[in-house]
Design a protein around this motif. Sequence first.
Motif, PDB file in Angstrom:
ATOM      1  N   PRO A  82       5.175  -9.765  -6.390  1.00  0.00           N
ATOM      2  CA  PRO A  82       4.710  -9.879  -5.010  1.00  0.00           C
ATOM      3  C   PRO A  82       5.817  -9.514  -4.028  1.00  0.00           C
ATOM      4  CG  PRO A  82       5.115 -12.052  -5.934  1.00  0.00           C
ATOM      5  CD  PRO A  82       5.334 -11.063  -7.037  1.00  0.00           C
ATOM      6  N   SER A  83       5.397  -9.044  -2.867  1.00  0.00           N
ATOM      7  CA  SER A  83       6.324  -8.712  -1.795  1.00  0.00           C
ATOM      8  C   SER A  83       5.995  -9.605  -0.597  1.00  0.00           C
ATOM      9  CB  SER A  83       6.163  -7.238  -1.413  1.00  0.00           C
ATOM     10  OG  SER A  83       7.053  -6.895  -0.386  1.00  0.00           O
ATOM     11  N   PHE A  84       7.034 -10.185  -0.025  1.00  0.00           N
ATOM     12  CA  PHE A  84       6.878 -11.077   1.118  1.00  0.00           C
ATOM     13  C   PHE A  84       7.739 -10.555   2.266  1.00  0.00           C
ATOM     14  CE2 PHE A  84       6.166 -13.561  -2.689  1.00  0.00           C
ATOM     15  CZ  PHE A  84       4.972 -14.202  -2.404  1.00  0.00           C
ATOM     16  N   GLY A  85       7.280 -10.734   3.478  1.00  0.00           N
ATOM     17  CA  GLY A  85       8.036 -10.261   4.631  1.00  0.00           C
ATOM     18  C   GLY A  85       7.834 -11.163   5.827  1.00  0.00           C
ATOM     19  N   PRO A  86       8.448 -10.781   6.925  1.00  0.00           N
ATOM     20  CA  PRO A  86       8.300 -11.575   8.136  1.00  0.00           C
ATOM     21  C   PRO A  86       6.900 -11.428   8.705  1.00  0.00           C
ATOM     22  CG  PRO A  86       9.672  -9.629   8.526  1.00  0.00           C
ATOM     23  CD  PRO A  86       9.306  -9.641   7.086  1.00  0.00           C
ATOM     24  N   PRO A  87       6.427 -12.359   9.482  1.00  0.00           N
ATOM     25  CA  PRO A  87       7.110 -13.628   9.770  1.00  0.00           C
ATOM     26  C   PRO A  87       6.808 -14.662   8.696  1.00  0.00           C
ATOM     27  CG  PRO A  87       5.095 -13.510  11.054  1.00  0.00           C
ATOM     28  CD  PRO A  87       5.177 -12.240  10.253  1.00  0.00           C
ATOM     29  N   PHE A  91       2.754 -12.906   2.718  1.00  0.00           N
ATOM     30  CA  PHE A  91       2.447 -12.111   1.526  1.00  0.00           C
ATOM     31  C   PHE A  91       1.972 -10.739   1.984  1.00  0.00           C
ATOM     32  CE2 PHE A  91      -0.874 -10.868  -1.657  1.00  0.00           C
ATOM     33  CZ  PHE A  91       0.002 -10.532  -2.676  1.00  0.00           C
ATOM     34  N   LEU A  92       2.643  -9.677   1.514  1.00  0.00           N
ATOM     35  CA  LEU A  92       2.334  -8.308   1.925  1.00  0.00           C
ATOM     36  C   LEU A  92       1.582  -7.517   0.872  1.00  0.00           C
ATOM     37  CD1 LEU A  92       5.813  -7.460   3.475  1.00  0.00           C
ATOM     38  CD2 LEU A  92       3.744  -8.208   4.671  1.00  0.00           C
ATOM     39  N   GLY A  93       1.710  -7.917  -0.393  1.00  0.00           N
ATOM     40  CA  GLY A  93       1.083  -7.177  -1.484  1.00  0.00           C
ATOM     41  C   GLY A  93       2.002  -7.135  -2.686  1.00  0.00           C
ATOM     42  N   PHE A  94       1.879  -6.071  -3.480  1.00  0.00           N
ATOM     43  CA  PHE A  94       2.644  -5.951  -4.723  1.00  0.00           C
ATOM     44  C   PHE A  94       3.346  -4.611  -4.811  1.00  0.00           C
ATOM     45  CE2 PHE A  94      -0.775  -8.918  -5.742  1.00  0.00           C
ATOM     46  CZ  PHE A  94      -0.067  -9.950  -6.340  1.00  0.00           C
TER      47      PHE A  94
END
Length: 184
Positions: A82-87, A91-94
Amino acid sequence: MIFVTDADGRATFVSPEWTEFTGQSLRDAAGFGWAQVVHPEDRDLARRTVEAAIQARSAFNLRYRMLAPDGRARWVAAGAVPSFGPPDQTFLGFLGSISQIGTEPAADLRAYGSLGSFVPPPTQPATPPGSMLEAMADHLLMAHALVEPATVGHLRPLVERLLHEVGIELARAEQQGQAWAAFH
């Protein structure tokens, strides 16, 4: 082959090797179009595993058959982190990888899906990375798998941040390629 999804599991990027391996255009693979080249007997398992990973926001592993342009089934190992970002660590996706498992049909293999950690298989000559960014993604995915069980777990956020940045660069490169193709 490298792939990127959004938070709903829709493919937003597949590396150019995808077209060579499956015969499916990059445009047709977008969204959930990728599922059309998953062997019909393995399609439900692949979709359920990805859906469960989205719900859990968890890494996943899959082994299934993909259809070649000639209709022949080839076993692959796939998975993503998984990809995580601000804020707030949204959860942004994979960001994931798909590799062919050997080159011969394997009667003793079975399709499976699991959540938890993703351990990328060794790269096969049939699916080498197509660019330096894709090679970086492959190596960072391997690094992600290595920091999980090791005593260097404190490095995991750094590896995940690098994976996120490589995913952004892959998307940027894809957009630039589409703009160039539309212009020419």
